[in-house]
Scaffold this motif. Structure first.
Motif, mmCIF file in Angstrom:
data_model
loop_
_atom_site.group_PDB
_atom_site.id
_atom_site.type_symbol
_atom_site.label_atom_id
_atom_site.label_comp_id
_atom_site.label_asym_id
_atom_site.label_seq_id
_atom_site.Cartn_x
_atom_site.Cartn_y
_atom_site.Cartn_z
ATOM 1 N N GLU A 152 -7.844 79.329 43.875
ATOM 2 C CA GLU A 152 -8.336 79.863 43.265
ATOM 3 C C GLU A 152 -9.026 79.711 42.905
ATOM 4 O O GLU A 152 -9.502 78.542 42.096
ATOM 5 N N PRO A 153 -11.198 80.640 43.065
ATOM 6 C CA PRO A 153 -11.896 80.685 42.245
ATOM 7 C C PRO A 153 -11.731 79.893 40.681
ATOM 8 O O PRO A 153 -12.628 78.953 40.105
ATOM 9 N N GLU A 154 -11.135 80.762 40.143
ATOM 10 C CA GLU A 154 -10.989 81.337 38.852
ATOM 11 C C GLU A 154 -10.598 80.064 38.488
ATOM 12 O O GLU A 154 -10.858 79.111 36.943
ATOM 13 N N LEU A 155 -9.845 79.480 38.787
ATOM 14 C CA LEU A 155 -8.607 78.274 38.322
ATOM 15 C C LEU A 155 -9.655 77.096 38.841
ATOM 16 O O LEU A 155 -9.544 76.593 36.946
ATOM 17 N N PHE A 156 -9.724 76.736 39.543
ATOM 18 C CA PHE A 156 -10.874 75.613 39.862
ATOM 19 C C PHE A 156 -12.038 75.784 38.228
ATOM 20 O O PHE A 156 -12.583 75.175 37.627
ATOM 21 N N ALA A 157 -12.971 77.260 38.020
ATOM 22 C CA ALA A 157 -14.028 77.422 36.916
ATOM 23 C C ALA A 157 -13.164 76.854 36.008
ATOM 24 O O ALA A 157 -14.080 76.372 34.966
ATOM 25 N N TYR A 158 -12.175 77.409 35.773
ATOM 26 C CA TYR A 158 -11.600 77.522 34.454
ATOM 27 C C TYR A 158 -11.309 75.562 34.059
ATOM 28 O O TYR A 158 -11.540 74.769 33.092
ATOM 29 N N GLN A 159 -10.788 74.512 35.232
ATOM 30 C CA GLN A 159 -10.553 73.301 35.282
ATOM 31 C C GLN A 159 -11.760 72.710 35.260
ATOM 32 O O GLN A 159 -11.479 71.893 34.707
ATOM 33 N N ARG A 160 -12.799 73.131 35.292
ATOM 34 C CA ARG A 160 -14.040 71.735 35.845
ATOM 35 C C ARG A 160 -14.885 72.717 34.435
ATOM 36 O O ARG A 160 -15.037 71.352 33.204
ATOM 37 N N GLY A 161 -14.702 74.049 33.704
ATOM 38 C CA GLY A 161 -14.629 74.358 32.618
ATOM 39 C C GLY A 161 -14.616 73.519 31.460
ATOM 40 O O GLY A 161 -14.515 72.935 30.445
ATOM 41 N N ARG A 162 -12.604 73.099 31.247
ATOM 42 C CA ARG A 162 -12.198 72.268 30.176
ATOM 43 C C ARG A 162 -12.459 70.826 30.450
ATOM 44 O O ARG A 162 -12.488 69.572 29.996
ATOM 45 N N GLY A 163 -13.965 70.477 30.841
ATOM 46 C CA GLY A 163 -14.206 68.740 31.932
ATOM 47 C C GLY A 163 -13.766 68.434 32.492
ATOM 48 O O GLY A 163 -13.495 66.951 32.432
ATOM 49 N N ARG B 115 -6.570 84.947 32.208
ATOM 50 C CA ARG B 115 -4.881 84.668 32.339
ATOM 51 C C ARG B 115 -5.059 83.399 31.442
ATOM 52 O O ARG B 115 -4.290 82.388 31.109
ATOM 53 N N PHE B 116 -5.737 82.310 32.047
ATOM 54 C CA PHE B 116 -5.869 81.102 31.151
ATOM 55 C C PHE B 116 -6.265 80.951 29.903
ATOM 56 O O PHE B 116 -6.096 80.173 29.157
ATOM 57 N N ALA B 117 -6.732 82.164 29.359
ATOM 58 C CA ALA B 117 -6.660 82.400 27.244
ATOM 59 C C ALA B 117 -5.602 82.101 26.994
ATOM 60 O O ALA B 117 -5.764 82.493 25.774
ATOM 61 N N THR B 118 -4.517 83.197 27.159
ATOM 62 C CA THR B 118 -3.543 83.414 26.605
ATOM 63 C C THR B 118 -2.612 82.841 25.620
ATOM 64 O O THR B 118 -2.239 81.254 26.898
ATOM 65 N N GLY B 119 -2.066 82.713 25.028
ATOM 66 C CA GLY B 119 -0.833 81.596 24.507
ATOM 67 C C GLY B 119 0.147 81.128 25.677
ATOM 68 O O GLY B 119 0.428 80.016 25.656
ATOM 69 N N ALA B 120 0.748 82.152 26.311
ATOM 70 C CA ALA B 120 2.234 81.784 26.970
ATOM 71 C C ALA B 120 1.424 80.927 28.153
ATOM 72 O O ALA B 120 2.051 79.788 28.597
ATOM 73 N N TYR B 121 0.354 81.388 28.980
ATOM 74 C CA TYR B 121 -0.297 79.984 29.709
ATOM 75 C C TYR B 121 -0.022 78.636 29.066
ATOM 76 O O TYR B 121 0.128 77.863 29.743
#
Lengths: 184, 184
Positions: A152-163, B115-121
């Motif tokens: 999922e693109p959102e997840l990929f972007a999130y992971q990349r954004g976390r370094g 979704r990734f920003a929530t405390g639950a995640y």
DNA sequence: AGCTAAACGGACACAATGTCCACTTAACGA
DNA sequence: TCGTTAAGTGGACATTGTGTCCGTTTAGCT
């Protein structure tokens, strides 16, 4: 067939959209902005593309088609010939590269459930389903969707954004592929 | 502390939102509609909740907390004591039940990367990460996000909408859990 | 050149957002 | 019980984006 002015405007629209997706937050590109950037009227834009995701999908299709051909008839391990686990890992790696290269387009195309409705998703699922079956793992229908979820693109972007680096992600996906479809 | 009229209105808002999420498409519930349904002004609504996802998240939190407690100190295999693969499978099953029961809320809370920003995640990720480490599988950081991806509400809704049963999904997730974290 | 259907573009009505501020009311101390 | 006051309320407003509609333009063909 397409009239000359129509073709010209389609090109202008796609170029403008590509520019906007790359420039800022792809999720906040509007139809209005695309029309303005392309220098065409709203009516002209809506005649061809009903919404933003459809524009992003059109831009993406071109890049995805190349990978699809490699999956069907390219060299192993991407193409036929290698064991399923190896092929899934290779597919993951190729998709990760594709995400890394076109993340702004994939984010623009993302619209919740719209992702699953595209032809491309159907292709990926059919491919993974085939690999799961070939590996003899039970429940290929549900499992193929599950194995596609990490892309999922959102997840990929999130992971990349976390370094997290591309190689780290690829490596984790390889672990997943090898363990899930390992010959057993 | 909270004034009496404020508490009354918060309850009215949450009840109204819950009703609206359940009634139609959770993704097209608007702040305007919630205010109207609750019988409060727009200003009152915005004072407490900045957007729709935050309302859905507030409604969801209550249900998630119960599962979180079971993960920390409940009976095995959900709680501590069982082998990691078994615990992950149990977690998947519990989350699937939670999705099935509150799918309209989870869809309302879904807003792409929100979704990734929530405390639950963060909680779920910490839990899965711990299990991955305990199983001795490499790359727990990237892998924990990857193993959570199949729980994305949109995907669950999509699968259910295609006629896939809850048991079928649970079973595929169990396969994933057992194979990924199996003792080596 | 003239015809026709496709393509164009901007105006319009509508819906939702987020803010602002004058008014109301709960809580508390005298 | 009654003022005081600060928190809370509600709706008007400006702004932004959507999707449609229709009079005008233009490419392609004869």
């Amino acid at each position: 067939m397409e009239r000359a002015d129509a073709a010209r405007n389609r090109a202008k629209v796609l170029a403008a959209a590509n520019r906007l997706f790359a420039a800022g937050d792809p999720r906040s590109v509007t139809m209005d902005a695309v029309a303005r950037e392309a220098g065409v009227g709203r009516g002209t834009l809506y005649r061809r593309y009903p919404d933003i995701p459809s524009i992003a999908t059109a831009l993406l299709d071109e890049h995805e088609r190349s990978l699809q051909e490699k999956l069907l008839g390219g060299e192993p391990p991407l193409g036929p010939g290698a064991p399923p686990a190896r092929r899934l890992a290779a597919f993951y790696a190729a998709m990760t590269d594709l995400l890394e290269q076109h993340i702004h387009l994939t984010l623009g195309a993302e619209s919740g459930s719209a992702r699953f409705a595209t032809g491309a998703y159907g292709f990926w699922r059919a491919h993974v389903r085939m690999l799961v079956k070939e590996a003899g793992v039970p429940g290929p229908d549900a499992l193929s969707d599950i194995l596609l979820a990490p892309l999922e693109p959102e997840l990929f972007a999130y992971q990349r954004g976390r370094g997290r680096g591309v190689e780290e992600i690829k490596s984790a996906l390889e672990t997943l592929a090898e363990r899930t479809l390992a010959a057993g």
